[in-house]
Each structure stands twice: as structure tokens, then as C-alpha cells.
Design a protein around this motif. Sequence first.
Motif, PDB file in Angstrom:
ATOM      1  N   GLU A 120      30.974  17.879  49.187  1.00 42.76           N
ATOM      2  CA  GLU A 120      32.055  17.420  50.055  1.00 42.76           C
ATOM      3  C   GLU A 120      31.448  16.609  51.191  1.00 42.76           C
ATOM      4  O   GLU A 120      30.347  16.888  51.638  1.00 42.76           O
ATOM      5  N   VAL A 121      32.185  15.621  51.633  1.00 46.17           N
ATOM      6  CA  VAL A 121      31.790  14.826  52.787  1.00 46.17           C
ATOM      7  C   VAL A 121      32.921  14.897  53.800  1.00 46.17           C
ATOM      8  O   VAL A 121      34.077  14.657  53.463  1.00 46.17           O
ATOM      9  N   THR A 122      32.570  15.280  55.026  1.00 49.93           N
ATOM     10  CA  THR A 122      33.538  15.295  56.124  1.00 49.93           C
ATOM     11  C   THR A 122      33.041  14.314  57.189  1.00 49.93           C
ATOM     12  O   THR A 122      31.980  13.715  57.031  1.00 49.93           O
ATOM     13  N   ASP A 123      33.777  14.198  58.268  1.00 48.50           N
ATOM     14  CA  ASP A 123      33.338  13.322  59.361  1.00 48.50           C
ATOM     15  C   ASP A 123      32.088  13.869  60.050  1.00 48.50           C
ATOM     16  O   ASP A 123      31.371  13.131  60.707  1.00 48.50           O
ATOM     17  N   GLU A 124      31.807  15.173  59.863  1.00 47.39           N
ATOM     18  CA  GLU A 124      30.667  15.794  60.519  1.00 47.39           C
ATOM     19  C   GLU A 124      29.415  15.878  59.657  1.00 47.39           C
ATOM     20  O   GLU A 124      28.300  15.806  60.154  1.00 47.39           O
ATOM     21  N   ALA A 125      29.586  16.076  58.313  1.00 52.45           N
ATOM     22  CA  ALA A 125      28.410  16.356  57.489  1.00 52.45           C
ATOM     23  C   ALA A 125      28.671  16.124  56.002  1.00 52.45           C
ATOM     24  O   ALA A 125      29.818  15.992  55.566  1.00 52.45           O
ATOM     25  N   VAL A 126      27.561  16.111  55.248  1.00 50.49           N
ATOM     26  CA  VAL A 126      27.596  16.098  53.787  1.00 50.49           C
ATOM     27  C   VAL A 126      27.221  17.511  53.352  1.00 50.49           C
ATOM     28  O   VAL A 126      26.179  18.031  53.761  1.00 50.49           O
ATOM     29  N   TYR A 127      28.067  18.140  52.566  1.00 55.80           N
ATOM     30  CA  TYR A 127      27.838  19.495  52.082  1.00 55.80           C
ATOM     31  C   TYR A 127      27.551  19.440  50.579  1.00 55.80           C
ATOM     32  O   TYR A 127      28.279  18.779  49.837  1.00 55.80           O
TER      33      TYR A 127
END
Length: 167
Positions: free
Chosen positions: A83-90
Motif C-alpha cells: 500500500e502507498v499512502t501520503d506518508e509511507a510505502v507499506y
Amino acid sequence: MTTGETAVRLRPPRNALDRRVVGWWLTQWLIAAVVCGTVLGLLGLWITPARTWLWASAAALSGLALLCAAVFPLWWYRVHRWEVTDEAVYVRTGSFWQEWRIAPMSRIQTVDTVRGPLERSFKLATVTVTTASSEGPVRIVGLDHEVAAGLVAELTRVTQATPGDAT
């Protein structure tokens, strides 16, 4: 943590890989089975005194590779998430030992796409996110090649807009 920073927390990533990754992994295992069996089988033809042991080894290794081909691709598909969010790549990977990786946007240095010949035949790609981590890059394997291209563009946009980490 300084004022204005947000904490990146460990949580299960939401996205599964592209379903075609199962066929890609299966093909890799089948190629390994054929190569092992062929090399050891040919050696058995040429080295007469060791023929029995080489052929037995060929059968055992090929059988093991076929068993792995039957089990691991579906298992990996069920476990691997991203998953990619505005804060990080998981990213979550692994079978027996699961590895959870988080790459904060402020730590990302480069984003690359890799597509080997076998991956291209399945219309898949791997996105590699490089950070300053001693653990190495974060890789998201088994993405549809168009999804991967869009993800690289999005990560590039987000990381350019994210101030770097001063640490």
C-alpha cells in the motif's frame, strides 16, 4: 518526534498483488525443476560411476521443486500485500517469516521499475523504492505493468512534494 511530524505506524497493507503473479512464480519454480533435473540427469549420463546417485538427486530435487511450485505461489499471493499512502510505502512479504517494511516518503531516494523477460511475458513489473535504510530497498513485486508505471509516477510526485528528513 518534532512538531508537525506524523507517526508512521505498522499496519497491514491493503492491496494484493496482481493475480498473474501466481503464474509468474509457478513458472519460475517449474524452470528450476527442469534445470535441476536436466543438469543432474545429463551428468548422470556422462559420469557412469555416479549415475544412480545423480539420477536419484535429479528426481528428488525436481520433485521438491514441483512440490514448491504447487504450494508456494498461492501461499505467497495470500500473504504479500502493499500500500502507498501520503506518508509511507507499506510492504508485507514472506511465507514462514513475514517481513513488514515501511518506507516513509521523506526517506525515499529513488523509485524504479524492473521488468525481466519472464515478468514482461506475464505483463507484470516490480517497483523498487530505495531509501537510506541498511535493510536495502523495498520491493513490490507482481504488479500489473500499468499499475506499476502509475505507482512510480505517483511516488515521484509525492516524494518531490514531501520535505526531506533532516536526520
